[in-house]
Design a protein around this motif. Structure first.
Motif, short mmCIF file in Angstrom:
data_model
loop_
_atom_site.label_atom_id
_atom_site.label_comp_id
_atom_site.label_asym_id
_atom_site.label_seq_id
_atom_site.Cartn_x
_atom_site.Cartn_y
_atom_site.Cartn_z
N UNK A 280 62.29 29.75 23.62
CA UNK A 280 62.14 31.20 23.06
C UNK A 280 62.01 31.79 21.39
N UNK A 281 63.04 30.52 20.69
CA UNK A 281 63.29 31.02 19.60
C UNK A 281 61.70 30.80 18.53
N UNK A 282 61.29 29.33 19.33
CA UNK A 282 60.27 29.08 18.14
C UNK A 282 58.93 29.74 18.97
N UNK A 283 58.98 30.24 20.02
CA UNK A 283 57.49 31.16 20.66
C UNK A 283 57.74 32.58 20.00
N UNK A 284 58.75 32.73 18.64
CA UNK A 284 58.22 33.92 18.84
C UNK A 284 58.72 33.98 17.14
N UNK A 285 58.83 32.81 16.28
CA UNK A 285 59.80 32.74 15.13
C UNK A 285 58.61 32.02 14.46
N UNK A 286 56.83 31.53 15.16
CA UNK A 286 56.46 30.29 14.65
C UNK A 286 54.92 30.65 14.98
N UNK A 287 53.83 30.22 14.85
CA UNK A 287 52.39 30.29 14.96
C UNK A 287 51.81 28.73 14.48
N UNK A 288 50.82 29.25 15.97
CA UNK A 288 50.29 27.73 15.72
C UNK A 288 48.97 27.29 14.66
N UNK A 289 49.08 26.80 14.04
CA UNK A 289 47.69 26.46 12.94
C UNK A 289 47.40 25.23 12.43
N UNK A 290 46.12 25.20 12.15
CA UNK A 290 45.99 23.90 11.85
C UNK A 290 46.22 23.54 10.10
N UNK A 291 47.39 23.19 10.24
CA UNK A 291 47.33 22.52 8.71
C UNK A 291 47.38 21.18 7.98
N UNK A 292 46.33 20.16 8.89
CA UNK A 292 46.74 19.27 8.89
C UNK A 292 46.61 18.44 7.41
N UNK A 293 47.20 17.36 6.47
CA UNK A 293 46.61 16.72 5.37
C UNK A 293 47.68 16.04 5.28
N UNK A 294 47.49 15.01 4.29
CA UNK A 294 47.96 13.66 4.44
C UNK A 294 47.76 13.38 5.10
N UNK A 295 48.09 11.94 5.72
CA UNK A 295 48.05 10.34 6.65
C UNK A 295 46.99 11.13 7.98
N UNK A 296 46.19 11.79 7.49
CA UNK A 296 45.48 12.14 9.27
C UNK A 296 46.05 13.13 10.09
N UNK A 297 46.09 12.65 11.41
CA UNK A 297 46.80 13.48 12.47
C UNK A 297 48.26 12.72 13.11
N UNK A 298 48.50 11.92 12.18
CA UNK A 298 49.74 11.01 12.54
C UNK A 298 51.16 11.65 12.00
N UNK A 299 51.44 11.70 10.48
CA UNK A 299 52.11 12.40 10.57
C UNK A 299 52.32 13.69 9.85
N UNK A 300 53.85 14.11 10.24
CA UNK A 300 54.05 15.81 10.71
C UNK A 300 54.27 16.05 9.40
N UNK A 301 54.42 17.22 9.06
CA UNK A 301 55.00 18.12 8.29
C UNK A 301 56.48 18.56 8.63
N UNK A 302 57.34 18.47 7.27
CA UNK A 302 58.92 18.50 7.65
C UNK A 302 59.11 19.29 8.78
#
Length: 621
Positions: A280-302
């Motif tokens: 619930x905390x994730x849903x209520x306090x974050x939003x999905x948006x494409x911020x892809x950068x760096x090692x393609x679609x494999x490495x995540x942001x911290x």
């Protein structure tokens, strides 16, 4: 990850003639050649494509876009047009090439771009030639190649050449192509040549098997590679370890976030309740948006990035949720999956990058929870239609493996429709319809108010109405509780000319229970794949109008087959007729031979939908 609602020439061309091209085929690819060479640690791709534009409609295919990024360099772009006689009438100039972000409408910060251009002529037919080179310094797959550019455009001739060093063993997957040459006589390189073509596939058939599973394809994967870190395609365990190594050290959270988590789970001892609270905390306090950068679609942001900025793509949000759970003492696992309504097959024999989405799997003592981290509206633990009933890669250090995501149950996907119809002596009437949607339908209508204008919403709701003449007066969506996998739609309408005359009698058809039209076996070209159960339950109450007498109601029907079941029951109670219809179609795949038998079941359901109720009485004009 967002879903979008509802409704994605075969002629010899060596000789040109006006008579030959008085055809309806808009465009075709005459020739497509690809050459992949692995040299000095770099992968160099050279493509040459020849498009034939046959008429004005074919000009939609005269626009080209070549993707690139900081890791994928594109160069040596050339293009020109040849007329009917093979004369070059136009050459592509550098000023004709535009550069832009690959997905500007959905991207916050993106390092994927395209070089785009268009080449057109005013006399048909004409050919467009273009060629380019792509250079990659890091890669997992040497080639994931297909002769298909567009599903509705044929490719008459295509070839793929692969050149790899002797010290680079490879794995091959071939479907709809032929290995015509394999040469190992060179002291430094091995080479392979594949040929293929593509005849247009009709992908509009109801519940057709996924296009990605049937189109021609050649996959070439090196046994060892370096992409961010060293990796191996020997097995799924090695692939999983590579993914974990690439994403190590990204779970750290700021102290302020840790304090928030402490408060959220304070006093909660049940692990499942802790997970729900954090979801619930994730849903209520974050939003999905494409911020892809760096090692393609494999490495995540911290995780710290999401904690501070409150947004992320599917990798970043999933990594962040994993960090929340880990801090709360709950073990979770990255799970790579191909998100699509129709489940696509995983090529199990070759571990390579064939997934487009990531979720979390949380095994508990008596349950397993799959967490979709990109939706602000999906219920906790809900297995949506885009991830259910398919293979996924469960990432576990030294134990990564393919698992099967469960399929939605019959009750989860049900569409329950309650209808009340009061007809007057004029053959018109008042109608109230209430829908309770589950499964895929729930997901789609759950976003109706979010992504569509009022007119679009009205048009979509009207598609639910099976009457021929009516006015939609009003409708309203009602959500259930936060974790309820369902949504309700109430509507009211005026219906007209409900009765049909039959001599001195009148009749009307029962509301149809079958929501789809299936092709006749003689017309069907592709295997059937029903991805989830279809479970429709209708209860309709017809009020008998004054001055009319019931003459005939259908007999009860019970149909049970290995493909599904259908039931009809009717009874008269007072001045009303109660009709209950039930249809259940099992999720399954059928080849064309079995489809013939499946279609017999569909025909029997159609016969049930043809049943009528007959009255004696006259419609007042």
């Amino acid at each position: 990850m967002r879903q979008i609602l509802f409704h994605l020439f075969f002629f010899p061309l060596l000789i040109f003639s006006n008579a030959l091209y008085s055809i309806t085929i808009d465009c075709e690819i005459v020739k497509y050649t690809s050459r992949y060479e692995l040299k000095n640690g770099k992968l160099i791709l050279k493509d040459t494509i020849v498009f034939q534009i046959n008429n004005r409609n074919g000009e939609q295919y005269s626009k080209f876009a070549i993707p690139y990024s900081k890791m994928v360099k594109v160069s040596d772009i050339e293009g020109w047009i040849e007329d009917l006689n093979g004369k070059i009438v136009r050459k592509l100039k550098s000023s004709d090439i535009e550069e832009r972000s690959e997905s500007p409408d959905y991207t916050f910060y993106e390092d994927s771009y395209v070089k785009s251009f268009s080449l057109k002529h005013n006399s048909y037919p004409y050919r467009i030639y273009y060629t380019y080179k792509i250079t990659k310094e890091e890669f997992i797959t040497i080639a994931n190649w297909s002769p298909v550019f567009y599903s509705k455009v044929s490719t008459l001739k295509a070839s793929l050449s692969i050149i790899v060093p002797k010290n680079c063993p490879i794995k091959k997957y071939i479907r709809g192509a032929t290995l015509v040459k394999a040469d190992s006589t060179n002291k430094e390189f091995n080479s392979y040549v594949f040929s293929s073509k593509y005849d247009r596939i009709n992908t509009d058939e109801k519940f057709s098997e996924p296009f990605e599973d049937i189109k021609p394809k050649v996959v070439i994967v090196p046994n060892e590679y370096h992409y961010g870190v060293n990796g191996s395609s020997r097995n799924w365990v090695d692939y999983g370890n590579w993914f974990l190594d690439l994403n190590r050290g990204l779970l750290g959270l700021p102290e302020s976030e840790k304090k928030t988590i402490d408060e959220l789970v304070k006093g909660i001892t049940d692990p499942k309740e802790k997970i729900k609270k954090l979801y619930y905390y994730l849903q209520d306090h974050t939003r999905y948006i494409n911020v892809s950068i760096g090692l393609g679609g494999f490495k995540s942001y911290p995780a710290s990035y999401v904690a501070e900025n409150k947004y992320g793509d599917c990798k970043a949000l999933t990594n962040y949720m994993k960090a929340l759970l880990e801090y709360a003492g709950i073990k979770s696992y990255f799970t790579l999956i191909n998100s699509s309504v129709q489940p696509e097959k995983v090529i199990e024999e070759i571990p390579f990058d064939q997934f487009n989405h990531i979720i979390l799997t949380v095994p508990l003592e008596k349950d397993t929870i799959w967490i979709e981290n990109t939706s602000a509206t999906e219920p906790f633990g809900y297995i949506g239609s885009s991830i259910q009933n398919r293979k996924a890669l469960f990432i576990d250090e030294n134990r990564s493996r393919l698992i099967k995501i469960p399929i939605e149950g019959n009750n989860q996907v049900s569409v329950i429709r309650n209808i009340k119809i009061a007809i007057n002596k004029f053959g018109n009437g008042d109608c109230q319809i209430s829908f309770a949607f589950g499964g895929y339908n729930y997901e789609q209508y759950n976003q109706l108010n979010t992504f569509y204008s009022k007119k679009e919403q009205d048009d979509i709701v009207k598609e639910l109405v099976s009457f021929q003449s009516y006015d939609l007066l009003n409708w309203e969506l009602k959500k259930f509780k936060r974790d309820s996998v369902g949504i309700r739609l109430d509507s009211r309408l005026n219906i007209y000319k409900f009765f049909k005359p039959l001599g001195s009698e009148v009749y009307f058809n029962l509301n149809p229970i079958l929501p789809y039209s299936f092709e006749r076996p003689a017309d069907r070209k592709h295997n059937l794949q029903i991805p989830f159960p279809i479970n429709n339950i209708d209860t309709t109450i017809y009020q008998i109008p004054e001055g009319f007498t019931l003459k005939k109601i259908p007999e009860d029907v019970r149909i049970a087959t290995k493909f599904g079941s259908c039931e009809l029951s009717t009874k008269k109670m007072g001045d009303s007729i109660y009709v209950v219809k039930k249809l259940l179609i099992y999720p399954q795949s059928y080849d064309l031979e079995k489809y013939k038998i499946f279609y017999e079941f569909i025909k029997s359901v159609k016969e049930v939908d043809k049943k009528v109720i007959v009255f004696t009485g006259n419609i007042t004009n």
